[in-house]
Design an enzyme around this catalytic site. Structure first.
Site, PDB file in Angstrom:
ATOM      1  N   GLY A  11      12.762 -14.941   4.730  1.00  0.00           N
ATOM      2  CA  GLY A  11      11.750 -14.486   3.559  1.00  0.00           C
ATOM      3  C   GLY A  11      12.622 -14.284   2.647  1.00  0.00           C
ATOM      4  CB  ALA A  12      15.808 -14.690   1.330  1.00  0.00           C
ATOM      5  CB  SER A  13      11.645 -17.940  -1.389  1.00  0.00           C
ATOM      6  OG  SER A  13      10.436 -17.349  -0.374  1.00  0.00           O
ATOM      7  NE  ARG A  14       6.814 -15.936  -2.338  1.00  0.00           N
ATOM      8  CZ  ARG A  14       5.961 -15.343  -1.888  1.00  0.00           C
ATOM      9  NH1 ARG A  14       5.224 -14.332  -2.137  1.00  0.00           N
ATOM     10  NH2 ARG A  14       5.440 -15.730  -0.539  1.00  0.00           N
ATOM     11  CB  SER A 141       5.955  -1.014   6.463  1.00  0.00           C
ATOM     12  OG  SER A 141       5.131  -0.420   5.518  1.00  0.00           O
ATOM     13  CE1 TYR A 154       3.059  -5.438   6.619  1.00  0.00           C
ATOM     14  CE2 TYR A 154       2.712  -3.024   5.827  1.00  0.00           C
ATOM     15  CZ  TYR A 154       3.398  -4.061   5.771  1.00  0.00           C
ATOM     16  OH  TYR A 154       4.739  -4.156   5.049  1.00  0.00           O
ATOM     17  CB  ALA A 156      -0.112  -2.054  15.392  1.00  0.00           C
ATOM     18  CB  ILE A 187       8.927  -2.380  -2.966  1.00  0.00           C
ATOM     19  CG1 ILE A 187       9.186  -1.241  -1.819  1.00  0.00           C
ATOM     20  CG2 ILE A 187      10.036  -2.900  -3.576  1.00  0.00           C
ATOM     21  CD1 ILE A 187       9.912   0.050  -2.219  1.00  0.00           C
TER      22      ILE A 187
END
Ligand code: NAP
Length: 246
Positions: A11-14, A141, A154, A156, A187
Site C-alpha cells: 500500500g505504498a502508492s499513497r 492503529s 477495524y 478487531a 494521520i
C-alpha cells in the site's frame, strides 16, 4: 561490496505507505512499492525513489489475496534480489455500526487487514530465514487500543495485528528477525480525509498535541524500527498519536 538492502512496503502508492517507502529509500534501501489499483501514483513513487539514486519497482497485488502476494514476492526477489524489510501497511477502514455491517465489508477488512499481513509475513520470512536477519513492521492503529464507535471491525483487525506481532516476535527472534507494530492515531491521509469535517474537529479536541499527525512522522518511526538502531526492540506496538490514547 554488500548488495543494497531491499524493503517491500504494501500500500505504498499513497498516504503512510508512500511516506515510508520514500523514507526507507532516503535511508539507503531499494524499495518495492506495492499498490492495489492506483498504478499512476505508484509509478510516481518509483520515480521519486529512483531520483534519490535507489532502485525501485511498482508491484500490483491485492494484499488480501494469497496468490497475488506470493507472485509479488517472486517479482520482488527476481527484480531486486532480496528482502530485508517488510512493511505491512495496506489497510482499509469501513466504519459501520454493528447492525449495519455487511458480510462483504467484514470479509474485505479481515482479508486485507489481517490475512494479508499473514500472507506477506509468511512470504517475507521464507526469504529472511536464509539470511538470518530481517525486520517486519506491521502498521496497526490506535483504534486497537481505544474504543471508537463504528470501528468494531477495524479495531478487531488491528488488535489481531498487535497480538500477531508479539507472537511472531517470539517465533522469529531465534532467526534474527524482529517484528514490531506501529499504532498511529489520526494521520493526515486520504483515509482520514473521508471523515466528516465535524468528526475531525471533534477528534482534534481530544488530541493533546492539538493536530493530526504527519505521514513523515510515522515514516520516521518505521525507518527507526527497520534500522540497526532498533536492534533490541521486538514484539512491541509503538503508539504515535499525539497523546490521543492517553
Ligand atoms: P490510504 O491513504 O487510504 O492509502 C491506502 C494504501 O493502501 C493505498 O496505497 C492503497 O493502494 C493501498 N491498498 C488498499 N487496499 C489494498 C489492497 N487490497 N492491496 C494492496 N494495497 C492496498 O491509507 P493510510 O491512511 O495511508 O493508511 C495506511 C495504513 O495505516 C493502514 O493500515 C491504516 O489502517 C493505518 N492507519 C492509518 C491511520 C490514519 O489516520 N491515516 C491511522 C491508523 C492506522 P491504491 O492506491 O492502489 O488503492
Amino acid at each position: 561490496m554488500e548488495e543494497n538492502k531491499v524493503a517491500l512496503v504494501t500500500g505504498a502508492s499513497r498516504g503512510i505507505g508512500r511516506a515510508i517507502a520514500m523514507r526507507l529509500a532516503a535511508a539507503g534501501y531499494d524499495v518495492a512499492v506495492n499498490y492495489n489499483s492506483n498504478e499512476e501514483e505508484a509509478n510516481k513513487v518509483v520515480s521519486a525513489i529512483t531520483a534519490l539514486g535507489r532502485r525501485a519497482i511498482a508491484v500490483k497485488a491485492n494484499a488480501g489475496d494469497r496468490g497475488d502476494v506470493n507472485a509479488m514476492f517472486r517479482t520482488v526477489v527476481k527484480e531486486l534480489g532480496r528482502i530485508d524489510v517488510l512493511v505491512n501497511n495496506a489497510g482499509v477502514v469501513d466504519d459501520a455500526f454493528l447492525l449495519m455491517l455487511s458480510p462483504d465489508s467484514l470479509d474485505r477488512s479481515l482479508n486485507i487487514n489481517v490475512k494479508g499481513y499473514f500472507y506477506c509475513a509468511q512470504a517475507a520470512t521464507l526469504k529472511m530465514f536464509k539470511a538470518r536477519r530481517g525486520a517486519i513492521i506491521n502498521i496497526s492503529s490506535v483504534s486497537s487500543l481505544m474504543a471508537l464507535p463504528g470501528q468494531s471491525v477495524y479495531a478487531a483487525t488491528k488488535g489481531a495485528i498487535n497480538s500477531m506481532t508479539a507472537t511472531l516476535a517470539r517465533e522469529l527472534a531465534p532467526y534474527g528477525i524482529r517484528v514490531n507494530a506501529i499504532a498511529p492515531g489520526f494521520i493526515a491521509t486520504d483515509m482520514v480525509a473521508h471523515l466528516p469535517e465535524e468528526k475531525i474537529k471533534e477528534y482534534l479536541t481530544q488530541i493533546p498535541l492539538g493536530r493530526l499527525g504527519k505521514v513523515e512522522e510515522v515514516a520516521d518511526l518505521a525507518a527507526f524500527l527497520a534500522s540497526d538502531e532498533a536492534s533490541y526492540i521486538t514484539g512491541q506496538t509503538l503508539v504515535i498519536d499525539g497523546g490521543l490514547s492517553l
